[in-house]
Design a protein around this motif. Structure first.
Motif, PDB file in Angstrom:
ATOM      1  N   HIS A 166       5.412   8.031  -4.777  1.00  5.44           N
ATOM      2  CA  HIS A 166       5.073   7.193  -3.610  1.00  5.44           C
ATOM      3  C   HIS A 166       3.673   6.578  -3.768  1.00  5.44           C
TER       4      HIS A 166
ATOM      5  N   TYR B  98       4.738  11.936   2.776  1.00  4.45           N
ATOM      6  CA  TYR B  98       5.117  10.530   2.785  1.00  4.45           C
ATOM      7  C   TYR B  98       5.703  10.242   4.155  1.00  4.45           C
TER       8      TYR B  98
ATOM      9  N   LEU C 145       2.994   2.588  -3.816  1.00  6.67           N
ATOM     10  CA  LEU C 145       2.173   1.956  -2.786  1.00  6.67           C
ATOM     11  C   LEU C 145       0.941   1.274  -3.367  1.00  6.67           C
TER      12      LEU C 145
ATOM     13  N   TYR D 225      -1.958  -2.970  -0.388  1.00  8.49           N
ATOM     14  CA  TYR D 225      -2.116  -1.717   0.332  1.00  8.49           C
ATOM     15  C   TYR D 225      -3.505  -1.651   0.965  1.00  8.49           C
TER      16      TYR D 225
ATOM     17  N   GLN E 137      -1.676   3.086   2.873  1.00 11.57           N
ATOM     18  CA  GLN E 137      -0.653   2.442   3.685  1.00 11.57           C
ATOM     19  C   GLN E 137      -0.245   1.107   3.091  1.00 11.57           C
ATOM     20  N   ARG E 138       1.001   0.728   3.372  1.00  5.81           N
ATOM     21  CA  ARG E 138       1.518  -0.571   2.958  1.00  5.81           C
ATOM     22  C   ARG E 138       2.584  -0.988   3.963  1.00  5.81           C
TER      23      ARG E 138
END
Length: 123
Positions: free
Chosen positions: A117, A7, A121, A57, A32-33
């Motif tokens: 995570h 992460y 996300l 995302y 990804q965000r």
């Protein structure tokens, strides 16, 4: 196949990511965000990719253009195996519509934390 998972939070870039890397092939799958609402990080509420103005995302190889909403569904298969069903566009980018791999966390994070995570996300 075992994939190293990490992460990453990049306030300077205004994004966070879960990164999966195959050390043998150097293949990379990233979720990804934007860091939403983080004034210090330059996050912009409602944006979804470093200045894109898109919501949500994206997935990328780390060197490719982002594909927004590229995951149709995902699941944890075993304690340390994760599987992603991808949209046709994301599938073309990664060479298959389904990615399934065993993960080994990098650093201090556990498999459970990496999964948390991913879940956050992809919301």
């Amino acid at each position: 196949m075992t994939i190293h998972a990490s992460y990453e939070r990049h306030p300077d870039l205004g994004c966070e990511a879960v990164v999966f890397i195959d050390d043998e092939s150097m293949g990379c799958f990233q979720i990804q965000r934007d860091l939403v609402g983080d004034a210090e990080a330059g996050g912009r509420a409602g944006s979804g990719g470093a200045g894109s103005g898109r919501e949500g995302y994206c997935v990328t190889t780390g060197a490719s253009a982002p594909v927004y909403g590229g995951v149709v569904e995902w699941r944890r298969v075993d304690d340390d195996r994760i599987e992603f069903a991808l949209t046709p566009k994301a599938g073309r980018l990664f060479g298959d519509n389904v990615l399934s791999f065993q993960i080994t966390p990098v650093g201090d994070e556990s498999v459970d934390e990496i999964i948390e995570h991913v879940e956050r996300l992809l919301r």
